[in-house]
Design an enzyme around this catalytic site. Sequence first.
Site, mmCIF file in Angstrom:
data_model
loop_
_atom_site.group_PDB
_atom_site.id
_atom_site.type_symbol
_atom_site.label_atom_id
_atom_site.label_comp_id
_atom_site.label_asym_id
_atom_site.label_seq_id
_atom_site.Cartn_x
_atom_site.Cartn_y
_atom_site.Cartn_z
ATOM 1 N N ASP A 1 0.814 -1.219 0.000
ATOM 2 C CA ASP A 1 0.000 0.000 0.000
ATOM 3 C C ASP A 1 0.848 1.269 0.000
ATOM 4 O O ASP A 1 0.519 2.250 0.670
ATOM 5 C CB ASP A 1 -0.956 0.002 1.195
ATOM 6 C CG ASP A 1 -0.217 -0.049 2.525
ATOM 7 O OD1 ASP A 1 1.022 -0.254 2.526
ATOM 8 O OD2 ASP A 1 -0.872 0.115 3.580
ATOM 9 N N LYS B 1 4.728 3.866 15.318
ATOM 10 C CA LYS B 1 3.710 4.861 15.692
ATOM 11 C C LYS B 1 3.837 5.277 17.155
ATOM 12 O O LYS B 1 2.965 4.988 17.985
ATOM 13 C CB LYS B 1 2.304 4.320 15.399
ATOM 14 C CG LYS B 1 2.071 4.057 13.917
ATOM 15 C CD LYS B 1 0.688 3.530 13.626
ATOM 16 C CE LYS B 1 0.506 3.263 12.136
ATOM 17 N NZ LYS B 1 -0.808 2.694 11.807
#
Length: 423
Positions: A116, A173
């Site tokens: 992606d 993250k």
Amino acid sequence: MLKAVILIGGPQKGTRFRPLSLELPKPLFPVAGFPIIYHHIEACLKLPDIKEVLLIGAYQPSEALNRFISTTQRELNISLRYLQEYTTLGTAGGLYHFRDQILAGKPEGFFVFNGDICCDFPMVEMWNFHRQVEGNGKHFTMLATQATRKQSLQYGCLVENEETHEVLHYVEKPQTFVSSSINCGVYIFTPEIFTHIGAVFLQNQADVFNGGDYINPVRDCIRLEQDILSPLAGTKKLFVFQSTRFWSQIKSAGSAIYANRLYLSLFRSTHPERLARNNDNGPKIIGDVFIHPTARVDSTATLGPNVTVGAGATVGPGVRIKESLILEGALLQDHSCILHSIIGWNSSVGAWSRVEGTANDPNPNDKHAKIDSSTLFNEEGKLNPSITILGRNVVIPSEAMVLNAILLPDKELSGTFKNQILL
């Protein structure tokens, strides 16, 4: 000999890409005239030593996937196979499950790509860097780029030794700022990586045996970023190659418009023959435009910049298209206007109608800014302004306006819609 592996996920992924992923697996969605992962495979041709590309995911085999594999093998003359996971195994679990297929032929190493992303893949430069690192052939390399301080929190962040380029610390993250260097989702692994993944796999099984989750007793899901890369940081086995070329994730439909722009700009140097040009008998072309050979575009239409017109699409007289994707079989009738939108497969836009979205571009004043894959709704429950998306077989009547809207497949509008999701 080298190989490449592309992690394409599964149907439970890509929810932010709906309604486009309802019709077609997200990795096969066309961007700049070709499926997203076609650009990955084409990049592999830069290294002649890559003899095989493996797709790993949890999608059920389908006609679209089989057709893509056979067509791509024939066009690019490279071995391409799809390996289906029996369940979602995670970004490292799939690699470990199919380790025998990856290691068949005894490759020196293999590239791994997240499916992606869109990128000007620095294949040759990254491979040369990997070979120059003093790691006794048992080290691994990851691709990184720079992001803004705020946006870095949305990605995996790494800290490197600027002299040796060793990754000293890696956090996926993070909650607070760690570094502006972010993980691009492109890696070079040697067979040694399976020793590290295997250790995590065995620990997961031991945890189950020693009183773990009996309802879901098999913990085969292994995350490459958290379970493998984070422990490898600081062990002198993980290194980073910094890229200054374009890179972006493709998480939402809005990011597909941006990826389309990036790949079309890349065609100027790699495949200029794919870009449409102005001529006496054709439409007016502004900037980078891709028109499929089977599309029919009226000579009075104006296209660009950053427009892709898919196979069998029809663009009528006086039509204006800008920053948009027109998918296969779509019909744009006389003098319609399409701005910042995706027109779905076999959808129709009536004469003098206007379909418009809101651009979701990175901050142009910051060269390290990335596109924000924002949520559909804001804190007040209202639809955030975004590109307009028409699913498959949507019909827009003449003299109507569709603004900042998302229309699911098989809808026939009766008038104007703004800032709505039409289910």
